[in-house]
Design an enzyme around this catalytic site. Structure first.
Site, PDB file in Angstrom:
ATOM      1  N   THR A  25      31.424   6.701 -16.911  1.00  0.00           N
ATOM      2  CA  THR A  25      31.610   5.932 -18.153  1.00  0.00           C
ATOM      3  C   THR A  25      32.907   6.306 -18.853  1.00  0.00           C
ATOM      4  O   THR A  25      33.584   5.458 -19.430  1.00  0.00           O
ATOM      5  CB  THR A  25      30.422   6.187 -19.106  1.00  0.00           C
ATOM      6  OG1 THR A  25      29.262   5.635 -18.505  1.00  0.00           O
ATOM      7  CG2 THR A  25      30.630   5.560 -20.459  1.00  0.00           C
ATOM      8  N   SER A  67      28.710   7.396 -11.169  1.00  0.00           N
ATOM      9  CA  SER A  67      28.179   8.575 -10.474  1.00  0.00           C
ATOM     10  C   SER A  67      26.840   8.305  -9.792  1.00  0.00           C
ATOM     11  O   SER A  67      26.391   9.099  -8.971  1.00  0.00           O
ATOM     12  CB  SER A  67      28.078   9.773 -11.418  1.00  0.00           C
ATOM     13  OG  SER A  67      27.012   9.622 -12.318  1.00  0.00           O
ATOM     14  N   THR A  75      27.977  10.712 -16.140  1.00  0.00           N
ATOM     15  CA  THR A  75      26.957  11.645 -16.619  1.00  0.00           C
ATOM     16  C   THR A  75      25.653  11.574 -15.822  1.00  0.00           C
ATOM     17  O   THR A  75      24.889  12.527 -15.799  1.00  0.00           O
ATOM     18  CB  THR A  75      26.632  11.387 -18.107  1.00  0.00           C
ATOM     19  OG1 THR A  75      26.135  10.051 -18.244  1.00  0.00           O
ATOM     20  CG2 THR A  75      27.839  11.588 -18.986  1.00  0.00           C
ATOM     21  N   ASP A  76      25.418  10.418 -15.164  1.00  0.00           N
ATOM     22  CA  ASP A  76      24.082  10.216 -14.571  1.00  0.00           C
ATOM     23  C   ASP A  76      23.751  11.242 -13.487  1.00  0.00           C
ATOM     24  O   ASP A  76      22.604  11.672 -13.382  1.00  0.00           O
ATOM     25  CB  ASP A  76      23.959   8.795 -14.008  1.00  0.00           C
ATOM     26  CG  ASP A  76      23.955   7.757 -15.120  1.00  0.00           C
ATOM     27  OD1 ASP A  76      23.771   8.140 -16.290  1.00  0.00           O
ATOM     28  OD2 ASP A  76      24.145   6.564 -14.821  1.00  0.00           O
TER      29      ASP A  76
HETATM   30  N1  ASP Z   1      26.507   5.265 -15.081  1.00  0.00           N
HETATM   31  C1  ASP Z   1      27.495   6.193 -15.588  1.00  0.00           C
HETATM   32  C2  ASP Z   1      27.812   7.207 -14.516  1.00  0.00           C
HETATM   33  O1  ASP Z   1      27.036   8.112 -14.301  1.00  0.00           O
HETATM   34  C3  ASP Z   1      27.004   6.836 -16.830  1.00  0.00           C
HETATM   35  C4  ASP Z   1      27.963   7.789 -17.505  1.00  0.00           C
HETATM   36  O2  ASP Z   1      28.977   8.197 -16.994  1.00  0.00           O
HETATM   37  O3  ASP Z   1      27.670   8.148 -18.673  1.00  0.00           O
HETATM   38  O4  ASP Z   1      28.800   7.080 -13.862  1.00  0.00           O
END
Ligand code: ASP
Length: 330
Positions: free
Chosen positions: A12, A54, A85-86
């Site tokens: 993100t 991710s 973050t995932d």
């Molecule tokens: N879907 C995103 C990822 O994990 C979420 C994030 O980065 O907050 O790439």
């Protein structure tokens, strides 16, 4: 001035809006340009091996990122990785097992909002990841998020939307930012051996989350495809039916075929202990059954991949799994 390698992988933090939803599109250079103060902290080189959500990352990318760190380890004082973050907690765990005892910091960060959003957490997180990486108290694989520094083996994403998305599970935080001041609680132990890199992971690990009444015949269906099973059990741990149940019989077959089964709990804190209840005690005695104690679910799965990647021998893999690494198990 310290030299840091910035490794951008997507997430993100690097995302832009498209008509199909958010997707990574911002380059590593653009990320750095959005936080110009970083240039006052250190000299930065950047690489961008991926531009991925991710959700699309797995053991293949973990191995590649560990290789990038290994190959440039001598040249840099530390590493900052921008990541979605995932699955960041999985990558943090993987790097903790693949880059062990590192005196140089390997810092993962990301954000809940794109760096180009006006009200983003991205600029704060990225800047502080660099502040931590250049600090003299920095060490090892750590995750920097929302003013917290968390050990790679202890980090979990515990909120899907708030800025304080990550928690340190059953272990103190390494450091926190109080306003602009970095307050360090955990320093690298003086007696740590030199850094050691590992290259192999064995992805044949399956996580089975028990639901009351679940059929036991799932276990033989998994056997041809997996070398280790993580059983996410209830409370401090047990198997429905105990020693006389169908689950126990199928688990016994699993273990007799030379596979590992690691018991953990669905409860978020304080870990498992199969010795407490009758439904758990006999399970604990099966050869090949291990307990994850207070490890995070991410660390359990990835540590098994790492242990199985080092040896074909079940007992040796079991000993590797049980050995504390980077404060992952108490
Ligand atoms: N879907 C995103 C990822 O994990 C979420 C994030 O980065 O907050 O790439």
């Amino acid at each position: 001035m310290k030299k840091i390698l910035f490794i951008a992988t997507g997430g993100t933090i690097a995302s832009a809006k498209t008509e199909n939803g958010l997707t990574p599109a911002i380059t590593s250079e653009e990320l750095l340009n959005a936080v110009p103060q970083v240039k006052n902290l250190c000299a930065v080189d950047t690489v961008q091996p991926y531009s991925l959500d991710s959700t699309n990352m797995c053991w293949k990318q973990w191995i590649h990122v560990a290789e990038i760190i290994r190959d440039s380890y001598a040249k840099y004082d530390g590493f900052v990785i921008a990541h979605g973050t995932d699955t960041m907690a999985y990558t943090a765990a993987a790097l903790s097992y693949m880059v062990q005892n590192s005196a140089k910091p390997v810092v993962l960060t990301g954000s809940q909002k794109s760096i180009y959003n006006r009200d983003t957490d991205a600029r704060n997180n990225l800047y502080r990841a660099f502040v931590y990486a250049v600090s003299d108290s920095a060490w090892g694989v750590q995750l920097v998020f929302d003013n917290k520094v968390i050990l790679g083996t202890r980090a979990r994403k515990t909120r899907t939307k708030s800025f304080n998305a990550f928690s340190s599970i059953d272990y103190p935080e390494t450091a926190v930012f109080r306003d602009t001041r970095l307050v360090t609680f955990l320093r690298r132990p003086a007696d740590q051996p030199p850094v050691r890199f590992y290259e192999r992971l064995e992805p044949a690990v399956f996580v089975l989350r028990l639901v009351p009444g679940m059929r036991a015949d799932i276990i033989p269906l998994l056997a041809p495809h997996y070398r280790a099973l993580v059983v996410e059990s209830f409370g401090v741990g047990g198997l429905p039916g105990g020693e006389h149940g169908e689950m126990y019989a199928r688990l016994q077959d699993w273990c007799t075929s030379g596979r590992l089964a690691v018991f953990t709990t669905q409860v978020p804190h304080e870990g498992c202990d199969l010795a407490v209840y009758e439904v758990g005690r006999s399970v604990k005695e099966l050869p090949g059954v291990l307990e994850a104690k207070d490890m995070t679910p991410e660390a359990v799965a990835v540590k098994l991949m790492w242990a199985l990647g080092q040896t074909e021998d079940r007992e040796k893999a079991a000993r590797l799994f049980e050995t504390p690494i980077e404060y992952d198990i108490m």
